[in-house]
Design an enzyme around this catalytic site. Structure first.
Site: not given
Length: 1008
Positions: A599, A594-596
């Site tokens: 952002h 999700v973070c990849t």
């Protein structure tokens, strides 16, 4: 030769799946082409059907002969009512119904030289050699592409002559290589370094490349193709860049495909100097022998005015003698003729088989497309395909030729090869077809022509939960425009019965998955003799295969992607069971961090996933949450505060109120553009500055982590405006407001609107970033913010959640995702994809074309003959793989099922331990004792699905509680579920004392 007017646009909705295979330029050429097809038996009908479905400009049919009984075994446009009627005339209207954009004509006279000059491609099927030589010589001389296709029994032949100087503009199916640029030096040669995530590129020395999107060294953008040299470190030498401006940032390098020239010999030369398509020396030798067999059959036909009689030994020996006496071939290694092969070909040559027609007709139609579109390399020049492995090994037909004599029925062409006994078996089979899409329709057509389930106690059941869409019509042969929106299973069932009125077929519109095992259960599968699967996901295939393994049913399975296709057969106790390719199966379930995605994206797949998530969050999930809150008065304390705030704050955006007009929607969309692509990026860079260094001294923005750059909104940039147009329309749809498609007016409005308040945008982004990067608790502050946001929608009509729909090009769904992903890619210096590529990736669209579909269906039909006939050894069966664009065809014997052992026990994936429940039903203690006494198995654990029924690790008290229970009572007590009525078997899993780590015991079938 004349070419039709090609200015008409390609119907992107109708041909959407095919466009991913061929591309628009090729489709434009196909729509302008004129083709002559002579011979409308089964093979000719297959060629014609494929060309019309794929949108050839015009097709002229020619066949001077009347319909006879043997035609009906493979010619699906004809019926008993057409007996004695001209084949071409009887087929014309049915062909025209497939695609009204294609002009279908009939030529009733002779094939003259003046007629031939009117076409770009001429195809002869079921023609005499004398006619082939005459027409082929003329076509070669006048630059008309020429094909010959024939299918005699279980052997087929295809010949291509595209002339002495035929240029293939796009030789391969692969997309041109493209990669993101990290840096370009000034020098001679200039050295181009690729981004680290592009290091696995496949560029080669002397590849031609061009460039786009480079900042700084702009002289390279759009330059003439340049040759490259690959250095040891993977960087590329691209020629002299000494005088160019310094490289600053970004850009992509793209391969330029080289055209290739093909030189074909005319038929008269190629007959004596054949160049054959084959994958091994053994295949080359077999193809040469088949070449001689066809020449001998033509000679026999010329001498006797007919083909050899079915399984007539005298006729067959005559053909072998003619083959021996043929003029030897030139330019080939002299090897002895395989007389056994030639004899077998002759014995079955009078037959007409639907699967053979489907396979050869698909390849022939693909070659016609190659001639028209100049896309993909053509065959060079002969292809021989045989399925003589379908014949029984015991020579039964040779000893009983009267079983193969004509009966005056629609199956005469098939009986001539396999006899009336197999025909009777086919008619009594009951098969399940899972999937009524493109492959499913082709299989149904083949089953109807073969007579599968068309008599006695036989029948077909077709299961498919989907409905007909317009994009299906260019491949799914049984559907017509008026069927759009109707259940595929029901439409296909009715259409198949038109092909063969004796067919007994039942449509089911329920999915076949774990939720419907009460429908597709023990009683259902006990009535089936086998299963054919035509599914487009490995998850669905795995489930159907597991059901077949459980119920010990043969499985025939096929799949395609573009011009690649496969067909497989899985026979209980004979072959291995179905296994999905590990790499593909894993990719189906792959999720990006999700973070990849949010952002730190580094690939276009990340940006597309982000854009797709944006659509879901903004236009579906938020509306569902708000509607649920309105309708149920859910307590704020019961909601996931941080997650809901993250979702709803951007939906409220800069408006802070519910929109009332189109202009409000535009204001919101412009504000969201600024939030995502300008202010959001600036806020991220404040948190993670470009020069940020980790504790070990490593730069934070390194490798796949690309440091983003904020974008400035610019109405002269089409992607910027498209994003606002799409987002505003979707926002309006969600709120029940009218939208607009007026691009010019929107640009004018955007120039007048003030820029959104940076502080408010920063507040939205900062709050969401903190919530995304930290696990915040739902406190009073979050509840107040959530209440304030929800208050905006507390009055007014419910919102309309938008369900993503990829195939409606007017709804702005794909436009939004395309624009959002493109802008996100610009932020991070990632190569974007165009709208078509975006639609394919996000919509999980599998590129597809009618030819590959028909070919794999034919290959499945060939294996069906073996499955239904007498028991056959492993060596009789074939898995198949083909690549029509690459002229690759392979068939091989499946693997045998792996054998496992444990002490004295041996088993494969097809075996199971059977234990009768008994009367009265046995207890758990009795079951364990039976396994010990009968099989020497000391059970350590017993499971029913995920439920643990017994374990030696339990306390003595718990074991004493469970051991006296009857097994069905135990299952009910542990799972809380009563076995379904009609359930015949409880499937249990064992773990035993002394087993190794890789031991997988056969399932225990507890028979109720």
């Amino acid at each position: 030769m004349d070419i039709l007017e090609t200015s008409k646009l390609v119907d992107e909705e109708l041909y959407s799946r095919q466009l991913y295979v061929l591309g628009s330029p090729a489709m434009q050429r196909i729509q302008g082409a004129k083709v002559l097809l002579s011979g409308l038996q089964g093979l000719g009908a297959e060629v014609a059907k494929n060309l019309v479905l794929m949108g050839v400009g015009s097709l002229t049919l020619h066949d001077p002969y009347p319909t006879c009984w043997s035609d009906l075994a493979a010619q699906f446009f004809l019926s008993e009512q057409d007996l004695g009627r001209n084949r071409a005339e009887a087929s014309q209207e049915f062909l025209a119904q497939l695609n009204r954009a294609v002009q279908v004509f009939v030529h009733t006279g002779d094939i003259t030289e003046d007629l031939l000059l009117d076409f770009q491609v001429v195809v002869l099927t079921a023609s005499k050699l004398e006619e082939q030589l005459k027409v082929g010589t003329f076509c070669h001389k006048h630059g008309v592409c020429f094909l010959v296709a024939d299918a005699w029994g279980l052997v087929g032949q295809l010949f291509c002559d595209f002339g002495e100087d035929f240029t293939v503009q796009d030789p391969t199916e692969a997309e041109p290589l493209t990669a993101a640029i990290q840096h370009i030096s000034q020098g001679s040669p200039g050295i181009l370094t690729l981004r680290r995530d592009a290091s696995a590129h496949c560029f080669c020395d002397e590849d031609l490349v061009t460039f786009s999107g480079i900042e700084g060294m702009v002289e390279l953008n759009g330059c003439a193709p340049r040759p490259i040299r690959v250095r040891e470190d993977g960087s590329l030498e691209i020629g002299d860049t000494t005088t160019f401006s310094p490289y600053l940032r970004g850009g992509a390098i793209t391969e330029v495909k080289r055209p290739r020239t093909v030189r074909h010999e005319p038929l008269d030369t190629a007959l004596l100097q054949p160049r054959v398509v084959a994958q091994s020396p053994q295949e080359v030798y077999r193809a040469y022998c088949l070449h001689q067999a066809f020449r001998a059959l033509h000679k026999f036909q010329h001498l006797h005015g007919r083909l050899p009689q079915p399984w007539d030994v005298v006729d067959a020996e005559t053909v072998v003698g003619l083959a021996r006496d043929l003029e030897p071939m030139k330019g080939t290694k002299e090897e002895p003729l395989d007389e056994v092969l030639v004899r077998t070909v002759a014995l079955s040559s009078a037959g007409v088989l639907s699967p053979m027609a489907a396979m050869l007709g698909a390849v022939a139609a693909q070659e016609v497309l190659k001639a028209i579109s100049r896309k993909f390399m053509p065959l060079d020049q002969w292809l021989y395909f045989d399925a003589l492995d379908c014949l029984p090994e015991d020579g039964e037909l040779l000893h009983n030729p009267e079983d193969c004599t004509p009966r005056g029925c629609r199956y005469d062409g098939q009986i001539a090869v396999f006899g009336a006994s197999l025909q009777e078996k086919l008619s009594c089979q009951h098969y399940l077809l899972v999937g009524a899409g493109a492959i499913g329709c082709e299989l149904l057509k083949g089953f109807a022509l073969m007579g599968l389930g068309a008599g006695g106690s036989g029948g077909l059941t077709v299961a498919d939960m989907d409905h007909v869409e317009r994009s299906n019509l260019s491949r799914q042969f049984l559907f017509r425009p008026q069927d759009t929106g109707r259940p595929k299973a029901e439409v296909a069932a009715v259409a198949a019965q038109v092909l063969n009125p004796d067919l007994k077929i039942t449509p089911l519109t329920y999915p076949l998955d774990p939720t419907t095992e009460h429908i597709y259960g023990d009683n259902f599968f006990s009535q089936m003799d086998g299963v054919a699967a035509a599914l487009d996901s490995f998850q669905a295939r795995r489930y159907v295969a597991e059901r077949c393994t459980h119920y010990l049913k043969p499985l025939l399975e096929a799949g395609t992607q573009g011009t690649r296709g496969s067909a497989s057969v899985f026979m209980p106790h004979v072959t291995e069971a179905y296994r999905a390719p590990a790499s593909v199966a894993a990719s189906e379930d792959a999720l990006y961090p999700v973070c990849t995605v949010r952002h730190f994206p580094s690939t276009v797949e990340h940006t597309l996933q982000w854009a797709r998530d944006e659509f879901e969050g903004l236009f579906r999930l938020s509306a569902e949450i708000i509607n649920h809150y309105q309708q149920t008065s859910t307590s704020l304390a019961d909601m996931d505060g941080p997650q809901t705030l993250t979702l709803l704050q951007p939906v409220l955006g800069v408006l802070r109120v519910r929109p009332q007009s189109w202009q409000d929607c535009v204001v919101w969309a412009l504000g969201h553009w600024q939030l995502c692509f300008h202010h959001g990026i600036k806020q991220l860079l404040r948190r993670f500055p470009p020069d940020k260094v980790l504790e070990d001294g490593t730069p934070f923005w390194l490798g796949p982590k690309q440091c983003p750059q904020p974008l400035e909104f610019d109405t002269s940039q089409d992607t910027h405006v498209l994003y606002v147009l799409a987002a505003a329309n979707l926002y309006a749809q969600m709120h029940g407001l009218p939208g607009s498609q007026d691009w010019t007016t929107l640009k004018g409005l955007l120039k007048l609107l003030p820029q959104p308040d940076p502080q408010h945008l920063a507040h939205i982004f900062t709050g969401n970033l903190q919530l995304a990067l930290a696990s915040a608790e739902t406190g009073p502050e979050q509840l107040k913010k959530l209440g304030d946001v929800l208050e905006v929608w507390s009055v007014g009509s419910p919102l309309k959640p938008l369900m993503f729909e990829k195939d409606d090009d007017s709804n702005f769904h794909v436009d939004f995702v395309t624009a959002a992903a493109s802008l996100r890619s610009q932020n991070y210096g990632i190569l974007p994809v165009n709208r078509a590529q975006c639609k394919r990736i996000v919509g999980q669209i599998i590129p597809a074309i009618a030819t590959t579909t028909a070919a794999v269906a034919g290959l499945v039909g060939l294996e069906l003959y073996k499955v239904v006939g007498k028991p056959r050894p492993l060596g009789a069966f074939r898995h198949s793989y083909l690549h029509l664009a690459g002229n690759y065809f392979s068939r091989w014997v499946p693997s045998a099922p792996a054998t496992q052992t444990f002490h004295h026990l041996k088993w494969t994936c097809w075996d199971r331990l059977k234990v009768p429940a008994g009367q009265p039903e046995r207890t758990l203690e009795s079951l364990l004792a039976h396994l010990q006494e009968q099989h020497g198995l000391s059970v350590r654990m017993l499971l029913h699905g995920p439920a643990l029924l017994y374990s030696t690790g339990w306390s003595p008290e718990k074991q004493a509680q469970y051991l006296p229970l009857r097994v069905t009572e135990l299952v009910k007590q542990v799972t809380g579920r009563v076995p379904e009525p009609g359930l015949r078997v409880l499937v249990l899993e064992l773990s035993c004392e002394g087993e190794k780590e890789d031991t997988a015991f056969p399932p225990l079938h507890y028979e109720l």
